[in-house]
Design a protein around this motif. Sequence first.
Motif, PDB file in Angstrom:
ATOM      1  N   LYS A 272      45.541  18.378  18.259  1.00 46.40           N
ATOM      2  CA  LYS A 272      46.916  18.284  17.775  1.00 46.40           C
ATOM      3  C   LYS A 272      46.960  18.634  16.296  1.00 46.40           C
ATOM      4  N   THR A 274      49.491  18.783  13.132  1.00 46.98           N
ATOM      5  CA  THR A 274      50.774  18.222  12.701  1.00 46.98           C
ATOM      6  C   THR A 274      51.092  18.685  11.287  1.00 46.98           C
ATOM      7  N   LYS A 315      58.792  29.215  18.774  1.00 46.35           N
ATOM      8  CA  LYS A 315      58.782  28.584  20.100  1.00 46.35           C
ATOM      9  C   LYS A 315      58.406  29.590  21.180  1.00 46.35           C
ATOM     10  N   PRO A 324      51.965  24.028  23.369  1.00 42.30           N
ATOM     11  CA  PRO A 324      53.222  23.261  23.298  1.00 42.30           C
ATOM     12  C   PRO A 324      53.579  22.920  21.847  1.00 42.30           C
ATOM     13  N   MET A 326      56.415  20.771  19.395  1.00 43.15           N
ATOM     14  CA  MET A 326      57.454  19.729  19.378  1.00 43.15           C
ATOM     15  C   MET A 326      57.889  19.465  17.947  1.00 43.15           C
ATOM     16  N   HIS A 328      60.114  16.696  15.473  1.00 41.23           N
ATOM     17  CA  HIS A 328      60.789  15.411  15.281  1.00 41.23           C
ATOM     18  C   HIS A 328      61.314  15.378  13.846  1.00 41.23           C
ATOM     19  N   VAL A 337      56.343  18.561  12.748  1.00 41.42           N
ATOM     20  CA  VAL A 337      56.173  19.563  13.798  1.00 41.42           C
ATOM     21  C   VAL A 337      54.763  19.427  14.358  1.00 41.42           C
ATOM     22  N   GLU A 338      54.667  19.360  15.684  1.00 43.04           N
ATOM     23  CA  GLU A 338      53.366  19.211  16.336  1.00 43.04           C
ATOM     24  C   GLU A 338      53.048  20.459  17.157  1.00 43.04           C
ATOM     25  N   HIS A 340      50.044  21.723  19.915  1.00 44.11           N
ATOM     26  CA  HIS A 340      48.943  21.228  20.744  1.00 44.11           C
ATOM     27  C   HIS A 340      48.140  22.405  21.287  1.00 44.11           C
TER      28      HIS A 340
END
Length: 355
Positions: A272, A274, A315, A324, A326, A328, A337-338, A340
């Motif tokens: 991950k 971040t 994206k 992926p 994501m 928040h 922003v994450e 993976h």
Amino acid sequence: MSFFQFLFDRFAYVIVYFITIILVLLVVKLGLFESGVSISTSNLFYIGLLSIVLLLIYLFIDYLRQRPFYVGLNNASKEADLQSFLKMTAVTREQQVFKQLCEEAYQDYAEKLYVYEEQQKQNYYFTNRWTHQMKTPLSVIRLMLEEEEEWTKEELLEQIDEETLKLQDGLQMMLSTIRMQKFELDFSVEKIELLSFIRSILHDKRKTFIRYRIFPKLETDYEEMMIESDKKWLTFVLEQLLHNALKYSHGNKSEDSKYIKIAIELTENKIKLTITDKGIGIKREDLPRVFDPFFTGENGRRLQESTGMGLYLAKRICDQLHHPIMLHSVENEGTVVELHFQQSFDYYEFARDER
């Protein structure tokens, strides 16, 4: 299609039927002759004629049954209207299969046409906005050159360099938008050492960090982290995420906003990545649409430097790379922003399935 054309299409069938009737009548006559029983030729001719009449009646009824299909096919051919053809009633199994194939082909054509039209609309809209955005740095450079006497040489070069970087970022986004339309032709997976890869990106963006007076902090408990991805596309994604973090952290006076944290951790079978900033954040009502094309939200309208394509492209690229992503965010608190990365994803098996 006329009845005679209908008969002509079945000409071989009719000929074979005539030959079969003649052979049957000959066999009957010879069989009766051997038994000592005679049958007149006129009776045989009558039997043959009756059989042919019954055949013609059957063919005529069959023609009437299929005539609506042929009439509809003829009208669709004259008017070049495929939709009217698809509304026709198929009678035979052959016609039903043919109509089903046409419906599937038309559905595929309609979907591809819709995608193409949407791409054209997006390209037009994005090019329009991108052109206006590119005018701003050029106008600033021209204005500075016209007022050259009011600037020192160092200030002038620094400002021109800043505007040139904006032009460079804009051109890179335009090229990426064009390449995304044929992603499979510009895609190469390789093993990447994530830590050194991020450090090289941060090094290339050092001038931008210095200009915004914001500094990156890379945090991880690992000395090496291997992933599989496309280096060029992943570079674009990370640069876009860092650019957004810088842009929306600039101007915030808090001490935390002077840093952008990049953290790497290993969770189960995933790595991950971040990226955290303490900028202005995103409004809650804007969050569901941040990955939509051309969506700038309240922040984009406020800063007037957004095309609404950065996160959309990021994206799409991540979806293609199977990374992926994501996001928040809390307004006035910052954004996380994450990304993976799967350690065991088989890109070669995926490529075979796509073919």
